[in-house]
Enzyme design. Structure first.
Site, short mmCIF file in Angstrom:
data_model
loop_
_atom_site.label_atom_id
_atom_site.label_comp_id
_atom_site.label_asym_id
_atom_site.label_seq_id
_atom_site.Cartn_x
_atom_site.Cartn_y
_atom_site.Cartn_z
N SER A 133 32.52 43.38 47.86
CA SER A 133 33.81 43.30 47.18
C SER A 133 34.92 43.82 48.07
O SER A 133 34.73 44.75 48.83
CB SER A 133 33.80 44.11 45.88
OG SER A 133 35.08 44.03 45.27
N LYS A 173 27.08 44.07 41.38
CA LYS A 173 28.32 43.37 41.80
C LYS A 173 28.83 42.50 40.65
O LYS A 173 30.04 42.40 40.42
CB LYS A 173 28.06 42.51 43.04
CG LYS A 173 29.26 41.64 43.46
CD LYS A 173 30.47 42.47 43.82
CE LYS A 173 31.73 41.83 44.30
NZ LYS A 173 32.08 40.50 44.16
N HIS A 195 30.46 44.83 38.33
CA HIS A 195 31.72 45.21 39.00
C HIS A 195 32.78 44.15 38.71
O HIS A 195 33.93 44.46 38.34
CB HIS A 195 31.48 45.35 40.51
CG HIS A 195 32.71 45.32 41.36
ND1 HIS A 195 33.44 44.17 41.60
CD2 HIS A 195 33.37 46.29 42.03
CE1 HIS A 195 34.48 44.44 42.36
NE2 HIS A 195 34.45 45.73 42.65
N ASN A 196 32.42 42.89 38.87
CA ASN A 196 33.39 41.82 38.63
C ASN A 196 33.77 41.75 37.15
O ASN A 196 34.92 41.47 36.81
CB ASN A 196 32.84 40.47 39.09
CG ASN A 196 32.97 40.28 40.59
OD1 ASN A 196 33.10 41.26 41.31
ND2 ASN A 196 32.94 39.06 41.05
N GLU A 202 36.22 44.27 36.69
CA GLU A 202 37.45 43.74 37.32
C GLU A 202 38.21 42.84 36.32
O GLU A 202 39.43 42.92 36.19
CB GLU A 202 37.01 42.97 38.57
CG GLU A 202 38.05 42.26 39.37
CD GLU A 202 37.40 41.51 40.55
OE1 GLU A 202 36.69 42.13 41.37
OE2 GLU A 202 37.59 40.27 40.65
N1 LIG Z 1 36.98 35.06 48.14
C1 LIG Z 1 36.77 36.30 47.69
O1 LIG Z 1 37.70 37.08 47.43
C2 LIG Z 1 35.37 36.78 47.53
C3 LIG Z 1 34.29 35.94 47.64
N2 LIG Z 1 33.03 36.40 47.51
C4 LIG Z 1 31.88 35.52 47.65
O2 LIG Z 1 31.64 35.33 49.04
C5 LIG Z 1 31.17 34.00 49.29
C6 LIG Z 1 32.09 33.31 50.27
O3 LIG Z 1 33.37 33.25 49.68
P1 LIG Z 1 34.61 32.54 50.39
O4 LIG Z 1 34.75 33.07 51.77
O5 LIG Z 1 35.74 32.65 49.45
O6 LIG Z 1 34.14 31.04 50.60
P2 LIG Z 1 33.79 29.90 49.55
O7 LIG Z 1 33.11 30.46 48.37
O8 LIG Z 1 34.99 29.07 49.35
O9 LIG Z 1 32.71 29.06 50.39
C7 LIG Z 1 33.09 28.29 51.51
C8 LIG Z 1 32.00 28.35 52.55
O10 LIG Z 1 30.76 27.83 52.02
C9 LIG Z 1 30.28 26.84 52.94
N3 LIG Z 1 29.44 25.88 52.22
C10 LIG Z 1 29.66 25.33 51.02
N4 LIG Z 1 28.64 24.51 50.69
C11 LIG Z 1 27.75 24.57 51.70
C12 LIG Z 1 26.50 23.96 51.95
N5 LIG Z 1 25.93 23.14 51.06
N6 LIG Z 1 25.85 24.24 53.10
C13 LIG Z 1 26.42 25.08 54.00
N7 LIG Z 1 27.59 25.70 53.82
C14 LIG Z 1 28.26 25.44 52.69
C15 LIG Z 1 31.55 26.23 53.48
O11 LIG Z 1 31.26 25.50 54.65
P3 LIG Z 1 32.29 24.33 55.13
O12 LIG Z 1 33.40 25.04 55.82
O13 LIG Z 1 31.47 23.49 56.01
O14 LIG Z 1 32.74 23.61 53.90
C16 LIG Z 1 32.36 27.48 53.74
O15 LIG Z 1 31.95 28.15 54.90
C17 LIG Z 1 31.09 33.33 47.93
O16 LIG Z 1 29.80 33.44 47.41
C18 LIG Z 1 32.08 34.12 47.09
O17 LIG Z 1 31.78 34.08 45.72
C19 LIG Z 1 32.77 37.73 47.31
C20 LIG Z 1 33.79 38.62 47.20
C21 LIG Z 1 35.18 38.22 47.26
O1 LIG Z 2 34.15 38.87 43.79
C1 LIG Z 2 35.35 38.87 43.86
C2 LIG Z 2 36.09 40.15 43.97
O2 LIG Z 2 35.30 41.24 43.67
C3 LIG Z 2 36.08 37.57 43.87
O3 LIG Z 2 37.43 37.70 44.13
C4 LIG Z 2 35.77 36.77 42.67
O4 LIG Z 2 35.69 35.43 43.06
C5 LIG Z 2 36.79 36.87 41.57
O5 LIG Z 2 36.29 36.21 40.44
P1 LIG Z 2 37.11 35.11 39.61
O6 LIG Z 2 37.50 34.03 40.62
O7 LIG Z 2 36.15 34.64 38.59
O8 LIG Z 2 38.32 35.80 39.08
#
Ligand SMILES: NC(=O)C1=CN([C@@H]2O[C@H](COP(=O)(O)OP(=O)(O)OC[C@H]3O[C@@H](n4cnc5c(N)ncnc54)[C@H](OP(=O)(O)O)[C@@H]3O)[C@@H](O)[C@H]2O)C=CC1
Ligand SMILES: O=C(CO)[C@H](O)[C@H](O)COP(=O)(O)O
Length: 480
Positions: free
Chosen positions: A133, A187, A190-191, A194
């Site tokens: 997070s 986690k 936690h969300n 959140e």
């Molecule tokens: N964004 C946030 O604030 C937070 C996100 N998370 C979690 O972290 C993870 C990453 O989040 P985030 O950085 O936002 O990215 P996304 O959740 O938007 O995922 C995008 C990434 O996933 C890859 N991808 C999607 N489908 C496939 C597939 N079938 N095979 C291989 N690669 C694939 C994409 O590759 P390509 O570029 O080729 O499309 C890209 O690198 C997620 O699980 C998310 O829930 C956790 C905490 C906070």
């Molecule tokens: O994990 C997170 C932060 O801790 C991400 O920001 C999460 O994707 C937020 O959830 P939502 O999009 O459902 O508001």
């Protein structure tokens, strides 16, 4: 950037916002980082824009990625939860060898993590499901990390994760949570917290907006002021910033031009589903999930806009006093949301035998993560004083805090109802508090009704055993 030569201590696959920033965080901390993404453009963008952060090894295929990693290999997956994570795990498993370690840092559903760990263990691979997070900034500067998995796996990656995590008072915001799905479970909760936290902040904003007619700038000032009090937290801090933001296109407060429909990716909903299964009332979190769903029910909302409000009460006579009431209601409701979240974690821990330490959790949530807040120090102290605490609401500090705000809390919920302003999270948190402290609940009548229509039996307050009244007979009571 170095050429692949099996010297990278960690690999990151999935280089969207989270993955690229955490890869940079590892590199800035002196690790050689192999980087990989399904589409090569993201890998190249990372190297082009931030190659100077440290030592990256650019790879195009999973085979190259595996070849770039020192043994045992350690790879962090940062892709979308669900099918994408399964697909990437499968690709990695095909090129990894027994003893190698896969870490899933995405927001996976904990039951998926349990399944994945068991299936990879059969293939000799070690697995860690790590909740991360902190969003984009946290990933780069130090997130809170909640890793779950076998102790053996944690020993191999824990020190690296602890190094890149946020640090508070010299302690890393990362600790081994427990086996298999425990990291992703906490986690998820936690969300959920959140969600509740943001809903409560939203209700506080709506009360100031609707009941007091305050401007966004004035509300920004109130939140900024609150951030210097016991409410100090990341979410309160950024609320002040969002409210202060002026839209460049219209000159209006940005918040006024944002469509009032909240999205959700799933972790809040999972928290509530899990709480239902575990039988734990997480009313604040559930109301937050439902409030987002209601906000997104556009067609129904449009159709219902003309529904009568009835006779509404006038605005509070003393705005400053009402702002103080809102603050107290926000704090008390927030304590309820955390108390409920910690109850759910305790129940999940019991159900799965994870032995999660609530004090350690409060410690790692103090920095890096979205729900970081000053009062987590108090939560840690409360659990350190006795991990058998029946509820956080009974810890002396929180008990005093809530009891001293109770009159304000009631005034806020009553005023909101009288003015037709929806405060589902404030209201349900107060109802939970009143229910928890009630010496007798209407559940007695529920039991009577269940016995009437379904012979479900009831217990008596004055005798052990189960009883049934012959409702369709002579109304005498029999032992069940
Ligand atoms: N964004 C946030 O604030 C937070 C996100 N998370 C979690 O972290 C993870 C990453 O989040 P985030 O950085 O936002 O990215 P996304 O959740 O938007 O995922 C995008 C990434 O996933 C890859 N991808 C999607 N489908 C496939 C597939 N079938 N095979 C291989 N690669 C694939 C994409 O590759 P390509 O570029 O080729 O499309 C890209 O690198 C997620 O699980 C998310 O829930 C956790 C905490 C906070
Ligand atoms: O994990 C997170 C932060 O801790 C991400 O920001 C999460 O994707 C937020 O959830 P939502 O999009 O459902 O508001």
């Amino acid at each position: 950037m170095t050429a692949p030569s099996a010297n990278a201590q960690i690999g990151v696959t999935g280089l969207a916002v989270m993955g690229s920033n955490i890869a940079r965080n590892f590199a800035r901390n002196g690790y050689t980082v192999a980087v990989h993404n399904r589409s090569i453009a993201k890998t190249d963008a990372l190297i082009a824009d931030h190659g100077g952060d440290g030592d990256f090894v650019r790879t195009e295929t999973m085979a190259e990625f595996a070849a770039a990693l020192e043994r045992p290999r350690r790879a962090l997956i940062m892709v979308q939860a669900g099918d994408a994570t399964d697909a990437v795990i499968e690709e990695l498993a095909a090129v990894f060898e027994p003893g190698d370690i896969i870490i899933d840092g995405g927001n996976a559903l904990y039951t998926d993590t349990i399944r994945r760990e068991a299936s990879l263990a059969e293939r000799g691979l070690l697995f860690i499901g790590a909740g991360i997070s902190g969003g984009e900034e946290g990933a780069l500067l130090g997130p809170a990390i909640m890793p779950g998995g076998p102790a053996e796996s944690y020993a191999a990656v824990g020190p690296m994760l602890e190094k890149v995590a946020a640090q508070v008072d010299g302690e890393p915001c990362c600790t081994h949570i427990g086996p298999d799905g425990s990291g992703h479970f906490v986690k998820m909760v936690h969300n959920g917290i959140e969600y509740a936290d943001m809903q409560l902040i939203g209700e506080a904003y709506d009360l100031m907006r609707q009941a007091l007619g305050m401007s966004a700038a004035d509300m920004a000032a109130v939140f900024a002021e609150w951030n210097n009090t016991e409410l100090a937290s990341y979410l309160i801090e950024i609320t002040a910033e969002v409210l202060a933001q002026v839209d460049a296109k219209t000159g209006k407060p940005l918040v006024d031009v944002i469509v009032d429909e909240a999205g959700q990716k799933g972790t809040g909903r999972w928290t509530v589903k899990s709480a239902l299964d575990l039988g734990i009332p997480v009313t604040g979190i559930a109301e937050a999930v439902f409030a987002r769903a209601l906000s997104s029910s556009r067609a129904q909302r449009d159709a219902a806009e003309g529904l009568a409000a009835g006779t509404l009460a006038p605005a509070p006579a003393d705005p400053r006093a009402f702002i103080d009431d809102i603050k107290a209601a926000l704090y008390a409701s927030k304590v309820v949301a955390y108390a409920q979240g910690f109850d759910q974690i305790a129940a999940g821990s019991r159900e799965y035998g994870w032995n999660v330490d609530p004090g350690a959790l409060a410690t790692i949530w103090r920095g890096g993560c979205i729900i970081r807040a000053q009062f987590l120090d108090r939560i840690r102290e409360a659990y350190d004083a006795g991990s058998d605490l029946p509820s956080l609401l009974l810890a002396p500090y929180f008990r005093d805090a809530v009891e001293s705000g109770i009159d304000s809390w009631r005034r806020v919920v009553a005023t909101a109802a009288q003015m037709g302003i929806p405060v589902p999270a404030f209201g349900s948190s107060l109802a939970y508090y009143d229910g928890l402290r009630a010496p007798r609940l209407p559940a007695a009548l529920t039991q009577g009704l269940r016995d009437y229509f379904g012979a479900h039996t009831y217990r008596r307050i004055d005798e052990p055993g189960s009883f049934h009244t012959l409702w369709s007979g002579d109304h005498t009571e029999v032992t069940a």
